[in-house]
Scaffold this motif. Structure first.
Motif, PDB file in Angstrom:
ATOM      1  N   GLU A 186       0.841  -1.204   0.000  1.00  0.00           N
ATOM      2  CA  GLU A 186       0.000   0.000   0.000  1.00  0.00           C
ATOM      3  C   GLU A 186       0.870   1.246   0.000  1.00  0.00           C
ATOM      4  N   ARG A 187       0.294   2.329  -0.493  1.00  0.00           N
ATOM      5  CA  ARG A 187       0.938   3.649  -0.406  1.00  0.00           C
ATOM      6  C   ARG A 187      -0.165   4.639  -0.085  1.00  0.00           C
ATOM      7  N   ASP A 188      -0.046   5.351   1.020  1.00  0.00           N
ATOM      8  CA  ASP A 188      -1.073   6.304   1.467  1.00  0.00           C
ATOM      9  C   ASP A 188      -2.449   5.641   1.536  1.00  0.00           C
ATOM     10  N   GLY A 189      -2.486   4.403   1.989  1.00  0.00           N
ATOM     11  CA  GLY A 189      -3.760   3.724   2.188  1.00  0.00           C
ATOM     12  C   GLY A 189      -4.381   3.162   0.918  1.00  0.00           C
ATOM     13  N   ARG A 190      -3.737   3.343  -0.222  1.00  0.00           N
ATOM     14  CA  ARG A 190      -4.247   2.802  -1.493  1.00  0.00           C
ATOM     15  C   ARG A 190      -3.209   1.848  -2.071  1.00  0.00           C
ATOM     16  N   LEU A 191      -3.562   1.127  -3.110  1.00  0.00           N
ATOM     17  CA  LEU A 191      -2.577   0.273  -3.768  1.00  0.00           C
ATOM     18  C   LEU A 191      -1.466   1.147  -4.350  1.00  0.00           C
ATOM     19  N   ASP A 192      -0.229   0.705  -4.170  1.00  0.00           N
ATOM     20  CA  ASP A 192       0.908   1.425  -4.747  1.00  0.00           C
ATOM     21  C   ASP A 192       0.924   1.121  -6.255  1.00  0.00           C
ATOM     22  N   LEU A 193       0.559   2.124  -7.039  1.00  0.00           N
ATOM     23  CA  LEU A 193       0.356   1.871  -8.472  1.00  0.00           C
ATOM     24  C   LEU A 193       1.673   1.622  -9.210  1.00  0.00           C
ATOM     25  N   ALA A 194       2.767   2.213  -8.722  1.00  0.00           N
ATOM     26  CA  ALA A 194       4.067   1.896  -9.336  1.00  0.00           C
ATOM     27  C   ALA A 194       4.382   0.414  -9.091  1.00  0.00           C
ATOM     28  N   ALA A 195       4.019  -0.081  -7.898  1.00  0.00           N
ATOM     29  CA  ALA A 195       4.238  -1.503  -7.606  1.00  0.00           C
ATOM     30  C   ALA A 195       3.340  -2.383  -8.483  1.00  0.00           C
ATOM     31  N   VAL A 196       2.138  -1.903  -8.775  1.00  0.00           N
ATOM     32  CA  VAL A 196       1.243  -2.647  -9.686  1.00  0.00           C
ATOM     33  C   VAL A 196       1.917  -2.800 -11.046  1.00  0.00           C
ATOM     34  N   LEU A 197       2.465  -1.690 -11.570  1.00  0.00           N
ATOM     35  CA  LEU A 197       3.136  -1.762 -12.880  1.00  0.00           C
ATOM     36  C   LEU A 197       4.369  -2.660 -12.796  1.00  0.00           C
ATOM     37  N   GLY A 198       5.038  -2.641 -11.605  1.00  0.00           N
ATOM     38  CA  GLY A 198       6.201  -3.522 -11.410  1.00  0.00           C
ATOM     39  C   GLY A 198       5.819  -4.992 -11.497  1.00  0.00           C
ATOM     40  N   VAL A 199       4.685  -5.350 -10.862  1.00  0.00           N
ATOM     41  CA  VAL A 199       4.205  -6.741 -10.919  1.00  0.00           C
ATOM     42  C   VAL A 199       3.912  -7.133 -12.366  1.00  0.00           C
ATOM     43  N   LEU A 200       3.333  -6.201 -13.119  1.00  0.00           N
ATOM     44  CA  LEU A 200       3.018  -6.508 -14.524  1.00  0.00           C
ATOM     45  C   LEU A 200       4.303  -6.654 -15.335  1.00  0.00           C
ATOM     46  N   ARG A 201       5.253  -5.764 -15.083  1.00  0.00           N
ATOM     47  CA  ARG A 201       6.516  -5.808 -15.840  1.00  0.00           C
ATOM     48  C   ARG A 201       7.249  -7.122 -15.588  1.00  0.00           C
ATOM     49  N   GLU A 202       7.213  -7.583 -14.316  1.00  0.00           N
ATOM     50  CA  GLU A 202       7.858  -8.875 -13.991  1.00  0.00           C
ATOM     51  C   GLU A 202       7.282 -10.001 -14.835  1.00  0.00           C
ATOM     52  N   ARG A 203       6.043  -9.846 -15.240  1.00  0.00           N
ATOM     53  CA  ARG A 203       5.390 -10.884 -16.044  1.00  0.00           C
ATOM     54  C   ARG A 203       5.500 -10.597 -17.537  1.00  0.00           C
ATOM     55  N   GLY A 204       6.301  -9.604 -17.904  1.00  0.00           N
ATOM     56  CA  GLY A 204       6.476  -9.274 -19.326  1.00  0.00           C
ATOM     57  C   GLY A 204       5.331  -8.444 -19.882  1.00  0.00           C
ATOM     58  N   LEU A 205       4.520  -7.876 -18.999  1.00  0.00           N
ATOM     59  CA  LEU A 205       3.368  -7.079 -19.457  1.00  0.00           C
ATOM     60  C   LEU A 205       3.765  -5.602 -19.422  1.00  0.00           C
ATOM     61  N   ASP A 206       4.395  -5.137 -20.503  1.00  0.00           N
ATOM     62  CA  ASP A 206       4.948  -3.785 -20.526  1.00  0.00           C
ATOM     63  C   ASP A 206       3.941  -2.743 -21.014  1.00  0.00           C
ATOM     64  N   ARG A 207       3.117  -3.134 -21.955  1.00  0.00           N
ATOM     65  CA  ARG A 207       2.161  -2.160 -22.517  1.00  0.00           C
ATOM     66  C   ARG A 207       0.828  -2.342 -21.822  1.00  0.00           C
ATOM     67  N   VAL A 208       0.440  -1.320 -21.094  1.00  0.00           N
ATOM     68  CA  VAL A 208      -0.736  -1.446 -20.235  1.00  0.00           C
ATOM     69  C   VAL A 208      -1.784  -0.434 -20.681  1.00  0.00           C
ATOM     70  N   PHE A 209      -2.987  -0.924 -20.921  1.00  0.00           N
ATOM     71  CA  PHE A 209      -4.093  -0.055 -21.317  1.00  0.00           C
ATOM     72  C   PHE A 209      -5.077   0.012 -20.155  1.00  0.00           C
ATOM     73  N   ILE A 210      -5.229   1.195 -19.572  1.00  0.00           N
ATOM     74  CA  ILE A 210      -6.125   1.372 -18.431  1.00  0.00           C
ATOM     75  C   ILE A 210      -7.457   1.860 -18.965  1.00  0.00           C
ATOM     76  N   GLU A 211      -8.451   0.985 -18.921  1.00  0.00           N
ATOM     77  CA  GLU A 211      -9.695   1.258 -19.648  1.00  0.00           C
ATOM     78  C   GLU A 211     -10.781   1.862 -18.760  1.00  0.00           C
ATOM     79  N   GLY A 212     -10.457   2.168 -17.536  1.00  0.00           N
ATOM     80  CA  GLY A 212     -11.432   2.819 -16.672  1.00  0.00           C
ATOM     81  C   GLY A 212     -11.496   2.152 -15.315  1.00  0.00           C
ATOM     82  N   GLY A 213     -12.404   2.631 -14.468  1.00  0.00           N
ATOM     83  CA  GLY A 213     -13.182   3.836 -14.698  1.00  0.00           C
ATOM     84  C   GLY A 213     -12.415   5.089 -14.279  1.00  0.00           C
ATOM     85  N   GLY A 214     -13.190   6.122 -13.954  1.00  0.00           N
ATOM     86  CA  GLY A 214     -12.594   7.412 -13.645  1.00  0.00           C
ATOM     87  C   GLY A 214     -11.678   7.383 -12.436  1.00  0.00           C
ATOM     88  N   VAL A 215     -12.063   6.637 -11.392  1.00  0.00           N
ATOM     89  CA  VAL A 215     -11.237   6.574 -10.175  1.00  0.00           C
ATOM     90  C   VAL A 215      -9.857   6.004 -10.518  1.00  0.00           C
TER      91      VAL A 215
END
Ligand code: NAP
Length: 292
Positions: A186-215
């Protein structure tokens, strides 16, 4: 859809086969649609068909990898008054069929398509590539409170891998239906989004499309993690709806983000393709409108 990662060395002209595959043709061939220049990278060829050029203008920058090797693109389809859904959560449909096709193209160009838990709970989307050629990306859901169920499509249909991401301290790794569960700090009580991208990168998922929602798109934008923010505006007014991009208040206009932006017409809608980290340059003649 084409995916351009590796620079070709021996051929300079390219065209496409009927399935959208990239075909190298002899250098100097007049029918090339695409060229590779060692200094500047991929660009539409001079004699390229105007319709193809419009598509290449929009999608070429999204086909190569960004400088960090990761390209994160957020998209929201909103009304004229900035809403992505009604208050009750109905969002079918805010934008028109041309923009929905664009979403499928973006999925085909991406390694992962990511949404917030509320989108899965409200819409139960499949998040697969169905309207254009190309594979379906890995589906990723941010779900810190385990609101997503094994019965939701992304956890049940097995049409593409699914990763449900929660808070490491609260969500043990495991499975949810067909989906895998992963935890991040967590970061400031929310998911650490840089860590989320890190988890994806570890799996070879480099191109990420965030399709919503607004939050979710807003959280990535506020964290400075978006390479591109795409906002498609439809000529529609939604009374008291759910907001699209929302950021902390700014005291003056000078503090507001005014990113470099290209504009594309999609049917009756307008797509603003913005680079949040690059300020607008008035000398560049912004406001070009291309028809997709
Ligand atoms: N028009 C469009 O482009 C579009 C696209 C997608 C969806 N929609 C519509 O928009 C609505 C959903 O959008 P929304 O903005 O309300 O919600 P959302 O972004 O889909 O989901 C928000 C939820 O995702 C989780 N989440 C996101 N970022 C997080 C972070 N950094 N840390 C922890 N958790 C995080 C949280 O779950 P918890 O609440 O469990 O903490 C958060 O409440 C639906 O009505 C859907 O139909 C419209």
């Amino acid at each position: 859809m084409i995916r351009l990662g590796r620079a070709p060395t021996d051929r300079k002209g390219f065209t496409f086969d009927p399935r959208g595959g990239l075909v190298a043709i002899d250098s100097g061939g007049g029918e090339a649609w695409l060229r590779f220049h060692p200094a500047s990278g991929w660009a539409p060829a001079d004699g390229c068909d105007p319709e193809v050029r419009d598509l290449l203008d929009l999608y070429l920058p999204l086909c190569g990898c960004g400088p960090s090797g990761v390209q994160v693109v957020g998209h929201l389809g909103q009304s004229l008054n900035g809403c992505i859904a009604t208050q009750s959560g109905d969002s079918c449909w805010v934008t028109g069929p041309e923009n929905i096709r664009h979403l499928h193209r973006m999925r085909a160009l991406s390694d992962a398509v990511l949404v917030g838990a509320e989108t899965v709970v409200r819409d139960d989307p499949r998040l697969t590539t169905r309207l254009v050629p190309g594979g379906s990306p890995t589906r990723v859901v941010l779900d810190p409170h385990r609101r997503v169920r094994a019965e939701h499509n992304v956890c049940r249909d097995g049409e593409a891998p699914t990763l449900v991401i929660g808070t490491r301290s609260r969500v043990p790794p495991g499975r949810l239906g067909e989906a895998e569960i992963a935890g991040v700090p967590e970061r400031d009580g929310r998911l650490d989004l840089a860590a989320v991208l890190g988890v994806l990168r570890e799996r070879g998922l480099d191109r990420v499309f965030i399709e919503g929602g607004g939050v979710t798109v807003s959280a990535f934008l506020h964290a400075g993690l978006l390479d591109r923010l795409q906002v498609t505006v439809a000529p529609l007014l939604i009374g008291g709806g759910r907001p699209g991009v929302h950021l902390p208040p700014a005291a003056t206009m000078g503090e507001c983000l005014r990113p470099r932006c290209r504009v594309f017409r999609m049917g009756g809608d307008l797509l603003f393709d913005c680079e949040p980290r690059v300020p607008a340059d008035a000398a560049e003649g912004e406001g070009l409108s291309r028809v997709i």
